[in-house]
Design a protein around this motif. Structure first.
Motif, PDB file in Angstrom:
ATOM      1  N   GLU A 136       4.329  -1.359  -0.788  1.00 48.86           N
ATOM      2  CA  GLU A 136       3.517  -2.211   0.080  1.00 48.86           C
ATOM      3  C   GLU A 136       2.442  -1.386   0.788  1.00 48.86           C
ATOM      4  O   GLU A 136       2.739  -0.427   1.496  1.00 48.86           O
ATOM      5  CB  GLU A 136       4.411  -2.897   1.102  1.00 48.86           C
ATOM      6  CG  GLU A 136       3.691  -3.988   1.844  1.00 48.86           C
ATOM      7  CD  GLU A 136       4.652  -4.799   2.691  1.00 48.86           C
ATOM      8  OE1 GLU A 136       4.170  -5.360   3.678  1.00 48.86           O
ATOM      9  OE2 GLU A 136       5.844  -4.856   2.386  1.00 48.86           O
ATOM     10  N   SER A 195       0.615  -1.883   3.405  1.00 46.37           N
ATOM     11  CA  SER A 195       0.567  -1.863   4.868  1.00 46.37           C
ATOM     12  C   SER A 195       1.472  -0.784   5.461  1.00 46.37           C
ATOM     13  O   SER A 195       1.343  -0.451   6.628  1.00 46.37           O
ATOM     14  CB  SER A 195       0.963  -3.223   5.435  1.00 46.37           C
ATOM     15  OG  SER A 195       2.320  -3.495   5.164  1.00 46.37           O
ATOM     16  N   HIS A 196       2.368  -0.223   4.675  1.00 41.96           N
ATOM     17  CA  HIS A 196       3.278   0.810   5.176  1.00 41.96           C
ATOM     18  C   HIS A 196       2.873   2.208   4.726  1.00 41.96           C
ATOM     19  O   HIS A 196       3.569   3.172   5.011  1.00 41.96           O
ATOM     20  CB  HIS A 196       4.711   0.507   4.731  1.00 41.96           C
ATOM     21  CG  HIS A 196       5.264  -0.740   5.329  1.00 41.96           C
ATOM     22  ND1 HIS A 196       5.716  -0.827   6.627  1.00 41.96           N
ATOM     23  CD2 HIS A 196       5.413  -1.979   4.808  1.00 41.96           C
ATOM     24  CE1 HIS A 196       6.128  -2.043   6.869  1.00 41.96           C
ATOM     25  NE2 HIS A 196       5.958  -2.769   5.790  1.00 41.96           N
ATOM     26  N   ARG A 197       1.760   2.323   4.045  1.00 47.27           N
ATOM     27  CA  ARG A 197       1.289   3.640   3.612  1.00 47.27           C
ATOM     28  C   ARG A 197       0.483   4.297   4.727  1.00 47.27           C
ATOM     29  O   ARG A 197      -0.189   3.637   5.506  1.00 47.27           O
ATOM     30  CB  ARG A 197       0.400   3.504   2.373  1.00 47.27           C
ATOM     31  CG  ARG A 197       1.163   3.062   1.158  1.00 47.27           C
ATOM     32  CD  ARG A 197       0.278   3.078  -0.061  1.00 47.27           C
ATOM     33  NE  ARG A 197       0.968   2.457  -1.184  1.00 47.27           N
ATOM     34  CZ  ARG A 197       0.368   1.779  -2.134  1.00 47.27           C
ATOM     35  NH1 ARG A 197      -0.941   1.641  -2.127  1.00 47.27           N
ATOM     36  NH2 ARG A 197       1.063   1.241  -3.097  1.00 47.27           N
ATOM     37  N   GLU A 245      -0.728   0.431  15.522  1.00 41.83           N
ATOM     38  CA  GLU A 245       0.186   0.570  14.374  1.00 41.83           C
ATOM     39  C   GLU A 245       1.643   0.670  14.834  1.00 41.83           C
ATOM     40  O   GLU A 245       2.530   0.134  14.181  1.00 41.83           O
ATOM     41  CB  GLU A 245      -0.187   1.789  13.530  1.00 41.83           C
ATOM     42  CG  GLU A 245      -1.451   1.614  12.735  1.00 41.83           C
ATOM     43  CD  GLU A 245      -1.367   0.457  11.751  1.00 41.83           C
ATOM     44  OE1 GLU A 245      -0.386   0.376  10.983  1.00 41.83           O
ATOM     45  OE2 GLU A 245      -2.281  -0.377  11.744  1.00 41.83           O
ATOM     46  N   ARG A 289       2.654  -2.803  15.505  1.00 35.98           N
ATOM     47  CA  ARG A 289       2.746  -3.575  14.264  1.00 35.98           C
ATOM     48  C   ARG A 289       3.981  -3.196  13.450  1.00 35.98           C
ATOM     49  O   ARG A 289       4.586  -4.034  12.799  1.00 35.98           O
ATOM     50  CB  ARG A 289       1.484  -3.347  13.438  1.00 35.98           C
ATOM     51  CG  ARG A 289       1.234  -4.455  12.457  1.00 35.98           C
ATOM     52  CD  ARG A 289      -0.130  -4.331  11.855  1.00 35.98           C
ATOM     53  NE  ARG A 289       0.091  -4.116  10.437  1.00 35.98           N
ATOM     54  CZ  ARG A 289      -0.595  -3.340   9.652  1.00 35.98           C
ATOM     55  NH1 ARG A 289      -1.603  -2.664  10.129  1.00 35.98           N
ATOM     56  NH2 ARG A 289      -0.316  -3.231   8.390  1.00 35.98           N
ATOM     57  N   HIS A 290       4.366  -1.938  13.515  1.00 32.15           N
ATOM     58  CA  HIS A 290       5.500  -1.446  12.732  1.00 32.15           C
ATOM     59  C   HIS A 290       6.712  -1.154  13.619  1.00 32.15           C
ATOM     60  O   HIS A 290       7.491  -0.247  13.337  1.00 32.15           O
ATOM     61  CB  HIS A 290       5.099  -0.181  11.966  1.00 32.15           C
ATOM     62  CG  HIS A 290       4.055  -0.418  10.927  1.00 32.15           C
ATOM     63  ND1 HIS A 290       4.365  -0.849   9.667  1.00 32.15           N
ATOM     64  CD2 HIS A 290       2.703  -0.310  10.980  1.00 32.15           C
ATOM     65  CE1 HIS A 290       3.249  -0.986   8.964  1.00 32.15           C
ATOM     66  NE2 HIS A 290       2.229  -0.661   9.747  1.00 32.15           N
ATOM     67  N   CYS A 297       8.709   4.492   6.906  1.00 32.38           N
ATOM     68  CA  CYS A 297       7.354   3.923   6.973  1.00 32.38           C
ATOM     69  C   CYS A 297       6.342   5.040   7.263  1.00 32.38           C
ATOM     70  O   CYS A 297       6.302   5.600   8.358  1.00 32.38           O
ATOM     71  CB  CYS A 297       7.310   2.851   8.052  1.00 32.38           C
ATOM     72  SG  CYS A 297       5.710   2.073   8.233  1.00 32.38           S
ATOM     73  N   ALA A 334       3.132   4.764   7.624  1.00 33.90           N
ATOM     74  CA  ALA A 334       2.138   4.358   8.621  1.00 33.90           C
ATOM     75  C   ALA A 334       2.663   4.609  10.031  1.00 33.90           C
ATOM     76  O   ALA A 334       1.949   5.136  10.889  1.00 33.90           O
ATOM     77  CB  ALA A 334       1.785   2.885   8.436  1.00 33.90           C
TER      78      ALA A 334
END
Length: 118
Positions: free
Chosen positions: A64, A66-68, A82, A85-86, A94, A96
């Protein structure tokens, strides 16, 4: 009744009560019906499913976007966004969140634990 005979009588009564209890309850414990009811899921099936879902989730984290981690470091403001968001992600999974965490740690806005690894 002498005091010396009370202790053996009490001990014999306790052993008899224990023996009767074992004789009464043991057949119920041995003859229990351990069959799985219709529609029930066995514990082995549950553990297999949890293992399979864990493997899938790890693959999803890697795939995915969005998790890089970003190609360039976050600014502190982006790192805060971030981290929010995470918030349900772990920093060891994760990328990110890991990058955001270390951006905030490098800017002095949070303090990393001594055992934290980059």
């Amino acid at each position: 009744m002498p005091v010396g005979t009370i202790a053996p009588i009490v001990t014999a009564a306790a052993i008899l009560a224990l023996w009767c209890g074992i004789g009464y309850w043991l057949p119920y414990l041995i003859d229990r019906d351990d069959t799985i009811p219709d529609g029930a899921v066995s514990s082995v099936d549950i553990l297999d499913r949890v293992t399979a879902e864990g493997a899938l989730r790890t693959d999803l984290w890697e795939l995915e976007p969005s998790h890089r981690a970003p190609p360039e470091p976050y600014t502190p403001e982006q790192a805060h966004a971030e981290m929010r968001r995470h918030r349900d992600c772990r920093t060891d999974i994760c990328s990110a969140k890991n990058a955001a965490f270390w951006t905030l740690a490098d800017s002095g806005q949070i303090v990393a634990a001594a055992r934290a690894v980059r």
